[in-house]
Design a protein around this motif. Structure first.
Motif, mmCIF file in Angstrom:
data_model
loop_
_atom_site.group_PDB
_atom_site.id
_atom_site.type_symbol
_atom_site.label_atom_id
_atom_site.label_comp_id
_atom_site.label_asym_id
_atom_site.label_seq_id
_atom_site.Cartn_x
_atom_site.Cartn_y
_atom_site.Cartn_z
ATOM 1 N N SER A 219 -8.883 0.324 2.126
ATOM 2 C CA SER A 219 -7.802 -0.034 1.209
ATOM 3 C C SER A 219 -8.347 -0.253 -0.209
ATOM 4 N N GLY A 220 -9.451 -0.999 -0.293
ATOM 5 C CA GLY A 220 -10.040 -1.238 -1.602
ATOM 6 C C GLY A 220 -10.530 0.036 -2.252
ATOM 7 N N LEU A 221 -11.119 0.927 -1.462
ATOM 8 C CA LEU A 221 -11.612 2.199 -1.986
ATOM 9 C C LEU A 221 -10.479 3.039 -2.557
ATOM 10 N N GLN B 13 -11.972 -2.263 3.563
ATOM 11 C CA GLN B 13 -12.857 -1.429 2.750
ATOM 12 C C GLN B 13 -12.164 -0.138 2.323
ATOM 13 N N GLU C 266 -7.141 6.603 -8.949
ATOM 14 C CA GLU C 266 -6.801 7.070 -10.287
ATOM 15 C C GLU C 266 -8.010 7.627 -11.040
ATOM 16 N N THR C 267 -9.124 7.760 -10.350
ATOM 17 C CA THR C 267 -10.312 8.285 -11.006
ATOM 18 C C THR C 267 -10.133 9.749 -11.380
ATOM 19 N N GLU D 91 -7.389 2.080 -3.494
ATOM 20 C CA GLU D 91 -6.706 1.456 -4.621
ATOM 21 C C GLU D 91 -7.558 1.489 -5.897
ATOM 22 N N GLN D 92 -8.873 1.368 -5.753
ATOM 23 C CA GLN D 92 -9.744 1.322 -6.923
ATOM 24 C C GLN D 92 -10.114 2.705 -7.437
ATOM 25 N N GLU D 93 -10.178 3.678 -6.537
ATOM 26 C CA GLU D 93 -10.696 4.988 -6.913
ATOM 27 C C GLU D 93 -9.630 6.076 -7.037
ATOM 28 N N GLU E 289 0.807 -1.219 0.000
ATOM 29 C CA GLU E 289 0.000 0.000 0.000
ATOM 30 C C GLU E 289 0.841 1.270 0.000
#
Length: 485
Positions: free
Chosen positions: A435-437, A433, A443-444, A439-441, A357
Motif C-alpha cells: 500500500s505504501g509503495l 508495504q 505518481e512517479t 501510494e508513494q510511487e 485505497e
C-alpha cells in the motif's frame, strides 16, 4: 399437449448460450473441481419446464398444478413422487383447485366482496366473486411476494392453480410477469446450488457450501450468504459479529449520543461509565449522589453506584465491604469489552484503508493514458497491465486481512491460533508495504521503477494471503479450529 396445458413460463429469447439444464447433476460433480456457471432467468425457466414435464406425465395433471406441487416439496421430484405413490388421493389432498368453474358458465349475481351485480366466477370450492375482485385479490397477494395463493375465502385453504391466475389477470400483463418472476425466484431460493447476484444473473455452483464465486459482471461474493467475500471467517461467525457490533452501538448510544462508535468514543465510555446491573446500558454519573436510576425507558432500575447493588435492598446503608465475586464479574465484563475493541478497531481500520485505497484505481487510469508512450520506450503491455493487477491484489488482500480480525476474535487460543497469528502478521506487514509503495510511487515519472518494485511485492502479498487461507482451510478440514462462540 393442448394449449390449455401450456406451462405459463413463456420462452424468452436472449443471447445466452445453451447449457445442461439438469441442475440435479451438480450434486454428482467432484467436490474438488468446482464448476461455476452464470445463468439467466430464461435458463432457469427452461430448467423448471423440464422438471414440470417430467412429473406431469406421471401425475397426469396440467403444468400449473405440477408447478405448485413441486414448489411444495422444494422442487424435489423424488419426494413428490414418493408422496404420490404412497397416497392414492394425493392430488385431492394437496388442496389445489384442479377444476375451477369456467367463466363461460358463470351466472350473474351479487358479488359478496364488492356487492356489484356481475358474472361470478370461482374455484371448485364454490367460493365465487366477480372477476374484478379476483384480479384485485391476486394482485395484492403477488405484491406481497406470494406465488402460492389460496382462495380468497378466509376459511378456505384451496390453492389457485397457475392457469386460473393467468385467466383472472389476463388484462394485466405486468402483474402476470411479476408472478412469473416470483415462481422463478422461489425455485432459485430452494435450490442449494443456485444463488442470485446483485446484477440479476443466477450463479450455479457444483458446491453448496460457503465459498467465493465470481459473476460475469465481475461481482465477487459468498455463495452461501450473498455478502461480499469474507474469507477466512465463516457465515455464522460473520453474523454473530454483525449482531455484536449492533449490540455494542445500541448499548453505548445513551451514553455517547452524537458520537460515532470509534476508538475514542469507546475509550471515553470505558473510563466514564458503568453498566446498569439489569439492562447493561452504559450509564454516566452526573451528580454527587450514589443512588442511580437507569434512564432506559424499559428499565428504570435503581442501584448504588459504588457496589452496584439494587437500591431497594441497599438503601442508605454502608457498602464498604469488598465483594470479590461481584467485582470480578464487572472486571471480566469490561475486560471482554476491551478485547472486543482491540479486534473491532483493527477491523474498522482496514475497512477504512480499503475505502481510501480506491483512489489508486483512478491513478492507474491516469497511468493507462501513457501506455502508448510507454510502449514506445520499450515497456511491454503486460508490465503496464500489472499495475492494475497490483491494485486489485492489494484490495483483495486488504479485505481478507479485515476479516481475519473477526476470525481471530472468536478463535480459542491454542497452537493453531498462534500459527494463525503469525500468518496474519506476515500478511499485514506485506499489505502495508505494498500500500505504501503504490501510494508513494504511483505518481512517479519513472514508471519502469514503479513496475519493477510492484511486481515482486504484489506476488509476495498474494503468496502470503494464499498461505493464510490454506492454513485456515486445512484447519477446517481437520476440525482443528475451536471457536468461543
Amino acid at each position: 399437449m393442448s394449449s390449455d396445458d401450456e406451462f405459463y413460463l413463456e420462452d424468452v429469447e436472449d443471447d445466452t448460450s445453451e447449457f445442461d439444464s439438469d441442475t440435479e447433476n451438480m450434486e454428482t460433480e467432484d467436490q474438488g473441481e468446482e464448476v461455476v456457471r452464470v445463468l439467466t432467468y430464461s435458463d432457469i425457466r427452461e430448467v423448471m419446464k423440464e422438471k414440470i414435464e417430467e412429473v406431469r406425465e406421471i401425475l397426469e395433471v396440467n403444468n400449473g398444478v405440477c408447478r405448485v406441487l413441486l414448489q411444495k416439496y422444494a422442487w424435489d421430484k423424488t419426494i413428490l413422487l414418493e408422496k404420490f405413490y404412497e397416497d392414492p388421493n394425493f392430488i385431492v389432498n394437496s388442496k389445489i383447485a384442479l377444476r375451477a368453474s369456467d367463466s363461460s358458465e358463470s351466472s350473474n349475481g351479487e358479488c359478496d366482496i364488492c356487492c356489484d351485480t356481475a358474472p361470478l366466477v370461482g374455484l371448485s370450492c364454490n367460493h365465487t366473486a366477480c372477476k374484478e375482485c379476483w384480479r384485485a385479490y391476486l394482485t395484492e397477494k403477488i405484491n406481497e411476494k406470494k406465488c402460492e395463493i389460496q382462495c380468497m375465502a378466509s376459511d378456505c385453504e384451496l390453492i389457485i392453480e397457475d392457469d386460473k391466475i393467468q385467466e383472472y389477470l389476463s388484462s394485466d400483463t405486468t402483474v402476470i410477469s411479476a408472478f412469473q418472476q416470483l415462481t422463478v425466484d422461489e425455485y432459485v431460493e430452494t435450490n442449494h446450488f443456485l444463488t442470485q447476484c446483485s446484477c440479476g444473473m443466477i450463479v450455479e455452483s457444483s458446491r453448496s457450501d460457503a465459498h467465493l464465486v465470481v459473476c460475469s459482471c465481475g461481482t465477487r461474493f459468498c455463495f452461501s450468504c450473498g455478502n461480499d467475500s469474507h474469507e477466512p471467517v465463516n457465515c455464522r461467525l460473520l453474523k454473530l459479529w454483525e449482531k455484536k457490533c449492533v449490540g455494542v452501538k445500541n448499548k453505548t448510544s445513551a451514553a455517547a449520543d452524537g458520537y460515532s462508535s470509534d476508538k475514542e468514543t469507546f475509550n471515553w465510555i470505558l473510563s466514564n461509565t458503568k453498566d446498569c446491573p439489569k439492562c447493561v446500558t452504559s450509564i454516566e454519573k452526573n451528580g454527587g449522589c450514589n443512588r442511580i436510576t437507569c434512564r432506559s425507558k424499559t428499565c428504570r432500575f435503581e442501584f448504588c453506584w459504588l457496589c452496584m447493588r439494587e437500591w431497594s435492598a441497599h438503601g442508605y446503608s454502608s457498602c464498604n465491604t469488598f465483594n470479590a465475586k461481584d467485582e470480578k464479574n464487572r472486571v471480566d465484563s469490561r475486560a471482554e469489552l476491551h478485547r472486543f475493541l482491540f479486534f473491532y478497531n483493527r477491523f474498522k481500520s482496514h475497512e477504512q484503508s480499503l475505502e481510501l485505497e480506491k483512489k489508486l484505481f483512478q491513478l492507474v487510469k491516469t497511468v493507462n493514458v501513457k501506455m502508448e508512450e510507454m510502449q514506445q520506450k520499450g515497456i511491454c503491455w503486460a508490465d503496464v497491465l500489472f499495475l492494475r493487477k497490483s491494485v486489485d491484489i492489494l484490495s483483495e488482500c486488504r479485505q481478507t486481512l479485515m476479516f481475519t480480525y473477526i476470525f481471530a476474535f472468536y478463535l480459542e487460543r491454542n497452537n493453531q491460533a498462534i500459527m494463525f497469528d503469525g500468518n496474519q502478521k506476515d500478511l499485514e506487514m506485506a499489505v502495508e508495504q505494498l500500500s505504501g509503495l503504490l501510494e508513494q510511487e504511483m505518481e512517479t515519472n519513472d514508471l519502469r521503477v514503479l513496475i519493477q518494485k510492484t511486481q515482486d511485492k504484489s506476488r509476495y502479498v498474494e503468496y502470503r494471503r494464499k498461505v493464510l487461507l490454506d492454513h485456515c482451510t486445512e484447519g477446517m478440514e481437520q476440525d482443528a479450529w475451536v471457536y468461543n462462540a
